[in-house]
Scaffold this motif. Structure first.
Motif, PDB file in Angstrom:
ATOM      1  N   ASN A  56       0.856  -1.172   0.000  1.00 59.25           N
ATOM      2  CA  ASN A  56       0.000   0.000   0.000  1.00 59.25           C
ATOM      3  C   ASN A  56       0.906   1.240   0.000  1.00 59.25           C
ATOM      4  O   ASN A  56       1.634   1.485   0.955  1.00 59.25           O
ATOM      5  CB  ASN A  56      -0.877  -0.091   1.255  1.00 59.25           C
ATOM      6  CG  ASN A  56      -1.623   1.174   1.547  1.00 59.25           C
ATOM      7  OD1 ASN A  56      -1.695   2.082   0.715  1.00 59.25           O
ATOM      8  ND2 ASN A  56      -2.179   1.250   2.729  1.00 59.25           N
ATOM      9  N   ARG A  58       0.624   4.382   0.454  1.00 62.27           N
ATOM     10  CA  ARG A  58       0.544   5.370   1.532  1.00 62.27           C
ATOM     11  C   ARG A  58       1.308   4.905   2.773  1.00 62.27           C
ATOM     12  O   ARG A  58       1.768   5.722   3.568  1.00 62.27           O
ATOM     13  CB  ARG A  58      -0.927   5.634   1.900  1.00 62.27           C
ATOM     14  CG  ARG A  58      -1.735   6.245   0.767  1.00 62.27           C
ATOM     15  CD  ARG A  58      -1.398   7.690   0.514  1.00 62.27           C
ATOM     16  NE  ARG A  58      -1.585   8.549   1.671  1.00 62.27           N
ATOM     17  CZ  ARG A  58      -2.748   9.020   2.097  1.00 62.27           C
ATOM     18  NH1 ARG A  58      -3.851   8.724   1.451  1.00 62.27           N
ATOM     19  NH2 ARG A  58      -2.818   9.801   3.149  1.00 62.27           N
ATOM     20  N   GLN A  59       1.407   3.591   2.945  1.00 64.86           N
ATOM     21  CA  GLN A  59       2.140   3.051   4.107  1.00 64.86           C
ATOM     22  C   GLN A  59       3.606   2.794   3.789  1.00 64.86           C
ATOM     23  O   GLN A  59       4.331   2.260   4.615  1.00 64.86           O
ATOM     24  CB  GLN A  59       1.499   1.740   4.559  1.00 64.86           C
ATOM     25  CG  GLN A  59       0.349   1.918   5.517  1.00 64.86           C
ATOM     26  CD  GLN A  59      -0.090   0.567   6.051  1.00 64.86           C
ATOM     27  OE1 GLN A  59      -0.566  -0.284   5.306  1.00 64.86           O
ATOM     28  NE2 GLN A  59       0.092   0.354   7.339  1.00 64.86           N
ATOM     29  N   THR A  66       5.514  11.127  -4.318  1.00 67.70           N
ATOM     30  CA  THR A  66       4.125  11.501  -4.058  1.00 67.70           C
ATOM     31  C   THR A  66       3.223  10.280  -3.964  1.00 67.70           C
ATOM     32  O   THR A  66       3.206   9.449  -4.873  1.00 67.70           O
ATOM     33  CB  THR A  66       3.611  12.390  -5.219  1.00 67.70           C
ATOM     34  OG1 THR A  66       4.530  13.460  -5.387  1.00 67.70           O
ATOM     35  CG2 THR A  66       2.225  12.933  -4.930  1.00 67.70           C
ATOM     36  N   THR A  67       2.464  10.185  -2.879  1.00 68.35           N
ATOM     37  CA  THR A  67       1.506   9.080  -2.762  1.00 68.35           C
ATOM     38  C   THR A  67       0.121   9.595  -2.407  1.00 68.35           C
ATOM     39  O   THR A  67      -0.812   8.826  -2.253  1.00 68.35           O
ATOM     40  CB  THR A  67       1.957   8.060  -1.691  1.00 68.35           C
ATOM     41  OG1 THR A  67       2.261   8.759  -0.486  1.00 68.35           O
ATOM     42  CG2 THR A  67       3.182   7.282  -2.149  1.00 68.35           C
ATOM     43  N   TYR A  68       0.005  10.904  -2.245  1.00 70.80           N
ATOM     44  CA  TYR A  68      -1.307  11.493  -1.992  1.00 70.80           C
ATOM     45  C   TYR A  68      -1.558  12.527  -3.084  1.00 70.80           C
ATOM     46  O   TYR A  68      -0.751  13.435  -3.275  1.00 70.80           O
ATOM     47  CB  TYR A  68      -1.361  12.167  -0.611  1.00 70.80           C
ATOM     48  CG  TYR A  68      -2.607  12.987  -0.424  1.00 70.80           C
ATOM     49  CD1 TYR A  68      -3.815  12.373  -0.093  1.00 70.80           C
ATOM     50  CD2 TYR A  68      -2.594  14.365  -0.644  1.00 70.80           C
ATOM     51  CE1 TYR A  68      -4.978  13.122   0.039  1.00 70.80           C
ATOM     52  CE2 TYR A  68      -3.752  15.119  -0.516  1.00 70.80           C
ATOM     53  CZ  TYR A  68      -4.937  14.492  -0.174  1.00 70.80           C
ATOM     54  OH  TYR A  68      -6.078  15.236  -0.055  1.00 70.80           O
ATOM     55  N   GLY A 425       0.551  13.928   3.268  1.00 74.52           N
ATOM     56  CA  GLY A 425      -0.369  12.800   3.406  1.00 74.52           C
ATOM     57  C   GLY A 425       0.065  11.777   4.438  1.00 74.52           C
ATOM     58  O   GLY A 425      -0.707  10.894   4.789  1.00 74.52           O
ATOM     59  N   VAL A 426       1.301  11.883   4.926  1.00 73.48           N
ATOM     60  CA  VAL A 426       1.697  11.032   6.056  1.00 73.48           C
ATOM     61  C   VAL A 426       1.305  11.836   7.308  1.00 73.48           C
ATOM     62  O   VAL A 426       2.027  12.742   7.738  1.00 73.48           O
ATOM     63  CB  VAL A 426       3.209  10.697   6.054  1.00 73.48           C
ATOM     64  CG1 VAL A 426       3.580   9.869   7.283  1.00 73.48           C
ATOM     65  CG2 VAL A 426       3.571   9.938   4.777  1.00 73.48           C
ATOM     66  N   SER A 427       0.135  11.532   7.832  1.00 70.75           N
ATOM     67  CA  SER A 427      -0.457  12.380   8.873  1.00 70.75           C
ATOM     68  C   SER A 427       0.092  12.044  10.251  1.00 70.75           C
ATOM     69  O   SER A 427       0.717  11.013  10.454  1.00 70.75           O
ATOM     70  CB  SER A 427      -1.974  12.180   8.875  1.00 70.75           C
ATOM     71  OG  SER A 427      -2.246  10.831   9.216  1.00 70.75           O
TER      72      SER A 427
END
Ligand SMILES: *Cc1c(COP(=O)(O)O)cnc(C)c1O
Length: 461
Positions: A56, A58-59, A66-68, A425-427
């Motif tokens: 995934n 985002r993880q 860029t992933t978001y 996006g890494v919150s």
């Protein structure tokens, strides 16, 4: 009658569930083209299903990219899917947009002569590095020829660089002199330049955002050391800044740092639009200080609309959507937006750094201050811990987190590190969840030591 024809005229498969369609009843063809045509909906689903096997994105905390991506960017990418960046005749406005991005970056990086700057988009920082390296090589060769000196054996001097510089050196026949890092060093030490630079040095590469740790190399000090070399030995050696990540960070959150064209010796800078430039994958940038810093012989001119459009690229056809999306980002975010996003990422990285510092088995090498939004750490003592970072990577992967373990470059290759990138996006919440899993898995490994399983370590390498 009508109904009968209607039914008869349609493929039987059409009424089937996607997964009962004939092509779905066996494994998908892997080596040979299938004989028959299939329903696009079925194939779309089956291909997407295969992609579930991927991690995934985002993880994936190992990637800088860029992933978001905002919905508007998805839409712009879709609508520009048929635009070819090389076709400046057919898509002059796209070409103009590329040019605007070049100007925006030249300004952001303090090009002294706004009108007299030159640059281009690339597929990423790797292609940009090839172009930057080529310009250095040609400039050096011209200088040498003018002096009637040998143009054999060019070299390029750097600290621990991203692999693209090794590629440049091998593909374009330049010796790479990668200054080893020793003791506590994480990047190039300006004091060592004197031992590595000579009359055949085409340039020094300074990395703003080391791939290995996230730190910035000291561009201003490097320029100072090269000034000294010029005074003492007469070699005028230019600097190229590999700002793959830092080029989109320093101008917003490290405004006082001197690293860009404000330093006269910096002749070219590259950055990855698809990293902290937040564009989708497939765009990088390179800007030269002035037109004179890019040898004319490397430029191919394309005429369009009565003007001249210079092109310098390794590729020919190339998608334009990423460049359009980059321009969208510039307009959408503005200086405020970039500053807010990058500083939030930095403070999340610094928070993570603080939290990791409290874990006594870890040694923090970079805590998110002064470089890119990231942290880098190693185990204080692998033997005492009873496991390696490779084991920790494996355990974290079970929660979906991808955190790479790898050795530092020479001479510190005995040290294994991990690095976590905090990008848009890494919150904070994700980092809380990561820390939960991180602590849990460290606890698990403490209770279930893998001991020094060297086979395993080398397998991962
Ligand atoms: C990522 C990176 C590169 C390569 O960039 P791509 O855009 O992936 O081609 C080069 N140098 C540094 C410092 C990087 O971080």
């Amino acid at each position: 009658m009508t109904l009968y024809h209607y039914k008869k005229g349609r493929d039987e498969d059409e009424f089937k569930d996607l997964y009962t369609n004939s092509i779905a009843l066996d494994q998908l063809p892997k080596n040979e083209l299938p004989e028959t045509t299939s329903d696009p909906k079925v194939i779309r689903q089956l291909v997407l299903d295969e992609l579930f096997m991927d991690g995934n994105a985002r993880q994936n905390l190992a990637t800088f990219c860029t992933t978001y991506i905002e919905d508007e960017v998805h839409e712009l990418m879709d609508l520009s899917i048929d635009k070819n960046m090389i076709d400046k005749d057919e898509y002059p406005q796209t070409s103009e947009i590329e040019h605007r991005c070049v100007s925006i970056l030249a300004n952001l990086w303090h090009s002294p002569e706004k009108e007299d700057t030159i640059g281009c988009s690339t597929t990423g920082s790797s292609e940009a590095a090839m172009l930057g390296g080529l310009a250095l090589k040609w400039q050096w060769r011209k200088r040498r020829e003018a002096e009637g000196k040998s143009t054999n054996n060019p070299n390029i001097v750097c600290g621990p660089v991203q692999i693209c510089w090794h590629k440049f050196a091998r593909y374009f026949d330049v010796e790479i002199r990668e200054i080893p890092i020793t003791e506590d060093e994480l990047g190039i030490n300006p004091d060592k330049l004197n031992d590595y630079c000579d009359e055949n040095t085409i340039g020094v590469v300074a990395t703003l955002g080391s791939t290995f740790t996230g730190i910035y190399e000291p561009v201003e000090e490097l320029a100072g050391a090269l000034d000294k070399i010029q005074n003492e030995k007469g070699f005028d050696i230019p600097i190229h800044v590999d700002g793959a990540s830092g080029g989109f960070i320093a101008p917003f959150i490290q405004k006082k740092l001197k690293w860009d064209f404000c330093i006269a010796r910096v002749k070219s800078i590259n950055a990855s639009g698809h990293k902290f430039g937040m564009a989708p994958l497939g765009v990088g940038w390179i800007i030269w200080r002035t037109v004179a810093d890019l040898p004319k012989e490397l430029i191919f001119n394309v005429d369009y609309l009565g003007g001249q459009m210079p092109t310098f690229a390794l590729n020919f056809s190339r998608p334009a959507g990423q460049i359009i999306a980059q321009y969208y980002n510039f307009l959408r975010l503005g200086r405020d937006g970039f500053t807010t996003i990058q500083s939030e990422c930095a403070s999340t990285a610094q928070y993570l750094g603080e939290q990791l510092r409290e874990i006594d088995t870890l040694e923090i090498l970079y805590d998110g201050h002064g470089g890119i939004p990231a942290v880098c750490y190693s185990l204080k003592d692998e033997e005492e811990a009873g496991f390696s970072l490779y084991d920790l990577s494996d355990r974290l992967r079970m929660h979906g987190w991808q955190i790479a373990s790898y050795p530092l470059p020479s001479d510190r290759q005995n040290m294994t590190v991990q690095r976590i990138l905090i990008r848009h996006g890494v919150s904070r919440d994700m980092i809380f969840l990561l820390l939960r899993d991180f602590r849990k898995e460290l606890e698990y490994l403490k209770k279930n030591p893998v001991l020094n399983n060297h086979d395993k370590v080398s397998f991962h390498h």
